[in-house]
Enzyme design. Structure first.
Site, PDB file in Angstrom:
ATOM      1  N   CYS A 132      74.672  44.091  69.211  1.00 13.29           N
ATOM      2  CA  CYS A 132      75.345  45.288  68.694  1.00 13.29           C
ATOM      3  C   CYS A 132      74.313  46.386  68.369  1.00 13.29           C
ATOM      4  CB  CYS A 132      76.193  44.908  67.488  1.00 13.29           C
ATOM      5  SG  CYS A 132      77.134  46.245  66.756  1.00 13.29           S
ATOM      6  N   ASP A 179      86.211  44.815  74.597  1.00 14.43           N
ATOM      7  CA  ASP A 179      85.451  45.378  73.488  1.00 14.43           C
ATOM      8  C   ASP A 179      86.021  46.753  73.149  1.00 14.43           C
ATOM      9  OD1 ASP A 179      83.515  46.442  71.754  1.00 14.43           O
ATOM     10  OD2 ASP A 179      81.896  45.341  72.741  1.00 14.43           O
ATOM     11  N   HIS A 212      84.126  42.263  71.118  1.00 16.79           N
ATOM     12  CA  HIS A 212      82.798  42.583  70.595  1.00 16.79           C
ATOM     13  C   HIS A 212      82.279  41.463  69.697  1.00 16.79           C
ATOM     14  CE1 HIS A 212      79.690  45.603  69.726  1.00 16.79           C
ATOM     15  NE2 HIS A 212      79.681  45.126  68.494  1.00 16.79           N
TER      16      HIS A 212
END
Length: 245
Positions: A132, A179, A212
């Protein structure tokens, strides 16, 4: 991590109940979690945490996974003492929070970590992975830092390829099909930019049905439908590091 299309911080997902097999050390002006394999090695991997910080058990679990595969693994505090994001924080404050933690301004800390790995761990071949926020940091380093061998960016927000897209090192990009933070349109645009002016090896892979954070923030035993992809993402990460280090 947020992006221009959907400024929504990521969910912490499944928090692991994991203590870690490594130890916390002081590395220059920052703290770090270090895990070493039983056999000596000259290969090391820098693990760059997500917005939830260097102490998240999930990230240390991945660092230890690298160790079981023969690497020294180090997860430094790239927030340099500033608090990590907490799930209880007010979402409206996220943009101001992240502005003080720029994934593209970690070079000083990376240099300190590289010196530590070389001087104290005997590392000669050093790679980097990140999740991330850390995935975006990997992108930055793959475009700039000449001292790394390779990198794996896991669902890193695509922010460093607007003008320069020539990678210095082989880079593997892991993305999730569903995502909500990184739309597939951005992934497609990234691939187009990489094809234009890039000599280093790279691969962009999208994992079907995933969201995600799936590689390190989902537990296989409570996400059976995701288990094959969680395991595939981790295996692909290790295989990429093995190939280029």
């Amino acid at each position: 991590m947020a992006n221009e299309l959907k400024p929504c911080p990521c969910d912490i997902g499944d928090q692991f109940d994991y203590g870690g097999r490594g130890q916390e050390v002081q590395v220059g002006h920052i703290k770090a979690y270090v895990s070493k394999p039983s056999a000596s090695t000259d290969k090391a991997v820098i693990v760059i945490h997500d917005i939830f910080g260097w102490q998240l058990p999930n990230t240390r679990y991945i660092a230890d996974m690298l160790t079981t595969n023969g690497y020294v693994a180090i997860c430094p505090d790239f927030f340099v003492g500033q608090e990590a994001w907490k799930p209880s924080n007010e979402w409206s404050s996220f943009d101001d929070w992240v502005k003080t933690r720029d994934a593209g301004k970690i070079d000083k800390e990376v240099d300190v970590v590289l010196n530590y790995l070389k001087e104290h761990c005997g590392a000669k071949r050093i790679g980097v992975i990140g999740f991330c926020w850390g995935g975006a940091a990997v992108q930055h380093l793959m475009l700039k830092n000449p001292h790394l061998k390779t990198g794996v960016s896991l669902y890193g927000v695509i922010k460093f390829f607007d003008e320069k897209c020539s990678l210095l090192h082989p880079t593997f990009f892991i993305f999730a099909e569903k995502d909500e933070i990184i739309p597939l349109e951005q992934v497609t645009l990234l691939e187009q930019k990489l094809k234009q002016n890039n000599k280093a090896d790279y691969e962009v892979k999208i994992y079907p049905g995933q969201t995600h954070g799936f590689v390190h923030r989902k537990k296989e035993n409570i996400n059976p439908q995701d288990k094959p992809y969680i395991e595939e993402g981790r295996r692909d990460m290790i295989n990429w590091l093995n190939k280029y280090m």
